[in-house]
Design an enzyme around this catalytic site. Structure first.
Site, short mmCIF file in Angstrom:
data_model
loop_
_atom_site.label_atom_id
_atom_site.label_comp_id
_atom_site.label_asym_id
_atom_site.label_seq_id
_atom_site.Cartn_x
_atom_site.Cartn_y
_atom_site.Cartn_z
N ASP A 104 -3.78 -6.65 -6.97
CA ASP A 104 -2.93 -6.04 -5.94
C ASP A 104 -3.14 -6.76 -4.62
OD1 ASP A 104 -1.17 -4.36 -4.60
OD2 ASP A 104 -2.63 -2.76 -4.32
N HIS A 147 -9.60 3.65 -2.51
CA HIS A 147 -9.88 3.30 -3.89
C HIS A 147 -10.66 1.99 -3.94
CE1 HIS A 147 -5.90 1.52 -2.83
NE2 HIS A 147 -6.48 0.44 -3.33
N GLN A 212 -7.03 0.86 -9.85
CA GLN A 212 -7.53 1.21 -8.52
C GLN A 212 -7.98 2.68 -8.51
OE1 GLN A 212 -3.88 -0.01 -6.52
NE2 GLN A 212 -4.92 -1.76 -5.62
N ARG A 242 -7.85 -1.46 10.17
CA ARG A 242 -6.59 -0.85 9.74
C ARG A 242 -6.93 -0.09 8.47
NH1 ARG A 242 -3.45 -1.28 4.81
NH2 ARG A 242 -1.31 -0.72 5.30
N ASP A 244 -6.23 1.79 5.21
CA ASP A 244 -5.17 1.78 4.21
C ASP A 244 -4.97 3.17 3.62
OD1 ASP A 244 -3.38 0.18 2.38
OD2 ASP A 244 -4.76 1.00 0.88
N GLU A 251 -7.46 12.83 0.38
CA GLU A 251 -6.89 13.76 -0.57
C GLU A 251 -7.96 14.35 -1.49
OE1 GLU A 251 -2.81 13.46 -3.05
OE2 GLU A 251 -4.32 11.99 -3.60
N GLU A 286 -2.50 3.77 8.40
CA GLU A 286 -1.28 3.77 7.61
C GLU A 286 -1.08 5.20 7.10
OE1 GLU A 286 0.70 1.45 3.79
OE2 GLU A 286 -1.38 2.12 3.68
N HIS A 352 3.87 -5.90 5.74
CA HIS A 352 3.56 -6.64 4.52
C HIS A 352 4.05 -5.92 3.26
CE1 HIS A 352 0.54 -3.60 4.92
NE2 HIS A 352 0.00 -3.87 3.74
N ASP A 353 4.56 -4.71 3.41
CA ASP A 353 5.06 -3.94 2.27
C ASP A 353 6.60 -3.90 2.30
OD1 ASP A 353 2.58 -3.30 1.14
OD2 ASP A 353 2.31 -1.59 2.47
#
Length: 581
Positions: A104, A147, A212, A242, A244, A251, A286, A352-353
Site C-alpha cells: 500500500d 494499523h 493491514q 501527519r 493517517d 475506533e 486526516e 495523494h489519494d
C-alpha cells in the site's frame, strides 16, 4: 520522556469507560487531569507557525533518484531542496519512508523506527533534515498508527501465540463478527473488515486492506509504544506528524454491531505527549468527517489535533469548479468557520489519494463525474476521482485561478508534488497510484528523475506528461503555472491576514464569484475569484470609507465611484486587493 502515567491511565480509562463512566468520575480526578493537560499546551504565537504555512507533500521514492537504481532517495531530495525553497515551501510532508512491503505504497509499515534502505540511510535522513532546517523549511512525516503491516513482527508474534502480550496489540474475534462486511474503507478491492487468520484460528480486524491489521491503541502497551515512536522521530529532528486515518485510529471495534464507538481522549493524550517533547510540534489530521464531528478532533478547547485537512470544503469546491456556481461552497465555508484560535484548516486541491466526493448528493457527485471523470477508469470506490488537477480542468486559466484561490482560502495550504506544474496522471496504474508517478524535472528521457532505464514507476506522458510539464521548461517561463504558484506563495506571505485574521464573505450577489474579506491588525485584504468562463461585473462596497483598492498582482490602483468599486472580472479571473482606508 513518555507521558506521565496518571495522564496516560486517565486517557485510556476514559476512552474505554464510555460517556456514562466519564460523567461519574470524581471532580478531583477531572480537575487534576484538566490542569495537567492545560499545563502541557504551551501555545504561544511562535508555536502557531502552522497557521499561515505552505505544506508540500512528496514521496521520497518518486521525487529524485541520486544513485541510478530507479528509486528516489534522500540524497536526491537534498539536491532538490533549493527548488522547494524557491517555490516558497514552509514545510515538507514526507509520505511513508519506513521499511515496508509497499503493498500500500508504504502505509503498511514493518518497522516504525527504521528507514527504507531504498531511500538511503539514517545518516542521509539526518542530513536531509539538517539541510531543510538550514533553509528555514520544517519537516513532518506520515505517521500510521491505525494499523501495521501483517508482516510486522508484532502481528507475526500475535498470530503465532494467542496467549502472548503481542496478541493484544490487535483486535480479534473467535466467532464470525456480525459487522464483518460493515465499514469497508476501500470497496471493490476490499470485501470485509474482519479476516480469518489461520495460525491464530481467529478473525482479526482491519479497516483497510487485509494485510493491514488494526492496532489496539486502547492497550496501554500499544499506546506507550506509539508515544515512544513519536518521541523517537521528534528526537531525530522532525517538526511534527501527519496522522493517517484518525477516525479509524481511535475506533473501538464491536463484533456485534455495525457502529463502533471511538476513544477520542487518546487524541488529547497524544497531543499532550508531543507538546511535552516539543512545544511547537504539529499534528495534522486526516479526518474526513461531517462538520458536526469536527470539534471531536480539534478538541473542545483546542487540545487535540492542531490542524485538519478540509475534506468537507474540498468536495464543495470541486462542485463549484464543475458547475461554475459557488453557492454551496460559500455555505461550506460558513459551516466550517467557527474554530478556535489555536486550530487551523489545511486547504488542498489534490492530495495523494482520490478526490473524495462522498459527502455530495448522488446527483451532485454524478455531475462532477461528468465534468471531471466521465470514464469509469477515472473514478474510484464509487465516491471519488483518481486524476490530477490539470487534466481535469483542461483550461489553464481555470487552473491558475484555482491556485490563486487555494493560496487565499482561510487556512494553511497543501500541495501534492508536481501539481504546481500542472502534472498529468497515469490511469493505467492501479487505484491511487495514478497520481503518484515520478516528479518531472526535465523533458528528457525519464524526466531527469533517474538515470536508470527502469524507474520505480512509469512517468506520466501525453499532453500533461513530462515532455510538456516539467520544472526546467516552466522555470524559464514566468507565465507558466509554476511561475504563478511561486507568485501566489509569495503573495500569501505578504498577506498574514489570510491565515491569522478574521474573514467574511464580502459579496454574494453573483453565484459565479467568490469574494472574501480578511482583516488583521488594521489591514484589510479582499480577494475576488471568477469560477465561470464569462466576464462578471461586480459592484463592491467594502464598508467604511475606502479610498482605494490596490491590486497586489498587477499593481493597479482602483478608486471608488461614490461608496462602491466597479469591477469587471475576466473569465476565470482573480485579484487580491489591499484596501486603503
Amino acid at each position: 520522556m513518555r507521558l506521565p502515567p496518571i495522564i496516560l491511565a486517565t486517557a485510556i480509562a476514559l476512552a474505554v469507560a464510555g460517556p456514562a463512566a466519564r460523567a461519574q468520575s470524581s471532580p478531583t480526578q477531572a480537575a487534576s487531569a484538566s490542569d495537567t493537560l492545560a499545563g502541557a499546551l504551551r501555545e504561544t504565537a511562535a508555536d502557531r507557525w502552522y497557521k499561515n504555512s505552505f505544506i508540500y507533500n512528496l514521496d521520497v521514492h518518486t521525487f529524485q533518484d541520486s544513485d541510478g537504481d530507479g528509486i528516489g532517495d534522500f540524497r536526491g531530495l537534498i539536491a532538490r531542496l533549493p527548488y522547494l525553497k524557491g517555490l516558497g515551501v514552509d514545510c515538507i510532508w514526507l509520505a511513508p519512508f519506513q521499511p515496508s512491503p509497499r503493498r500500500d505504497d508504504g502505509y503498511d509499515v514493518t518497522d516504525y523506527y527504521g528507514v527504507d534502505t531504498a531511500c538511503g540511510t539514517r545518516g542521509d535522513l539526518a542530513q536531509f533534515i539538517y539541510r531543510a532546517h538550514s533553509l528555514g523549511i520544517r519537516v513532518i512525516m506520515d505517521m500510521v498508527l491505525d494499523h501495521s503491516s501483517d508482516q510486522h513482527p508484532w502481528f507475526l508474534r500475535a498470530s503465532a501465540d494467542t496467549s502472548s502480550p503481542w496478541h493484544r496489540y490487535y483486535f480479534w474475534s473467535s466467532a464470525r463478527p456480525a459487522d464483518q462486511y460493515q465499514g469497508v474503507a476501500f470497496p471493490g478491492p476490499q470485501k470485509e473488515v474482519w479476516t480469518w487468520q489461520s495460525h491464530a484460528h481467529q478473525y482479526y480486524y482491519h479497516r483497510f486492506y487485509d494485510f493491514q491489521p488494526h492496532l489496539n491503541l486502547l492497550n496501554p502497551d500499544v499506546f506507550a509504544e506509539s508515544q515512544h515512536i513519536l518521541g523517537y522521530w521528534l528526537s531525530q529532528g522532525f517538526d511534527g506528524f501527519r496522522l493517517d486515518a484518525v477516525p479509524f485510529m481511535v475506533e473501538i471495534p464491536r463484533t456485534d454491531s455495525d457502529r463502533s464507538p471511538q476513544a477520542l481522549p487518546l487524541l488529547t493524550a497524544l497531543r499532550q505527549f508531543v507538546q511535552y517533547r516539543r512545544g511547537d510540534a504539529l499534528l495534522v489530521g486526516e479526518a474526513n468527517v461531517p462538520p458536526e464531528q469536527i470539534s471531536d478532533y480539534f478538541g473542545k478547547t483546542g487540545d487535540r489535533i492542531q490542524m485538519l485537512f478540509n475534506f468537507y470544503g474540498n468536495q464543495y469546491l470541486f462542485y463549484a469548479l464543475a458547475s461554475h456556481d459557488v453557492t454551496l461552497f460559500r455555505r461550506a465555508l460558513i459551516t466550517l468557520r467557527n474554530i478556535l484560535p489555536v486550530s487551523q484548516w489545511c486547504w488542498f486541491l489534490r492530495n495523494h489519494d482520490e478526490i473524495d466526493l462522498g459527502r455530495l448528493t448522488t446527483a451532485q457527485r454524478e455531475f462532477v463525474y461528468r465534468q471531471f471523470g466521465p470514464d469509469k477508469n477515472m473514478q474510484l470506490y464509487d465516491r471519488g476521482i483518481r486524476r490530477r488537477l490539470a487534466p481535469m480542468l483542461h483550461d489553464d486559466r481555470e487552473l491558475t485561478m484555482a491556485y490563486s484561490l487555494l493560496f487565499s482560502l482561510p487556512g494553511a495550504v497543501e500541495i501534492h508534488y508536481g501539481e504546481e506544474l500542472g502534472m498529468g496522471d497515469d490511469l493505467s496504474l492501479e487505484e491511487r497510484l495514478s497520481v503518484r508517478t515520478p516528479m518531472p524535472w526535465t523533458h528528457e528521457r525519464n524526466a531527469g528523475f533517474t538515470n536508470s532505464p527502469h524507474p520505480t514507476r512509469p512517468l506520466a506522458g501525453g499532453e500533461y506528461g513530462y515532455e510538456h510539464r516539467n520544472v526546467a521548461d516552466e522555470d524559464r517561463d514566468s507565465s507558466s503555472l509554476l511561475g504563478n504558484v511561486r507568485r501566489f506563495a509569495r503573495l500569501r506571505k505578504e498577506c498574514p491576514e489570510i491565515g491569522l485574521g478574521t474573514w467574511a464573505i464580502a459579496d454574494s450577489s453573483r453565484p459565479q464569484l467568490l469574494v472574501l474579506r480578511f482583516d488583521y491588525q488594521g489591514q484589510t485584504l479582499i480577494t475576488v475569484h471568477n469560477f465561470s468562463p464569462g466576464v462578471q461585473q461586480l459592484s463592491l462596497d467594502p464598508a467604511g470609507h475606502a479610498a482605494a483598492l490596490t491590486d497586489l498582482i498587477s499593481g493597479t490602483i482602483l478608486h471608488p465611484a461614490g461608496r462602491v468599486f466597479l469591477l469587471s472580472v475576466p473569465p476565470y479571473g482573480y485579484a487580491w486587493y489591499r484596501l486603503t482606508p
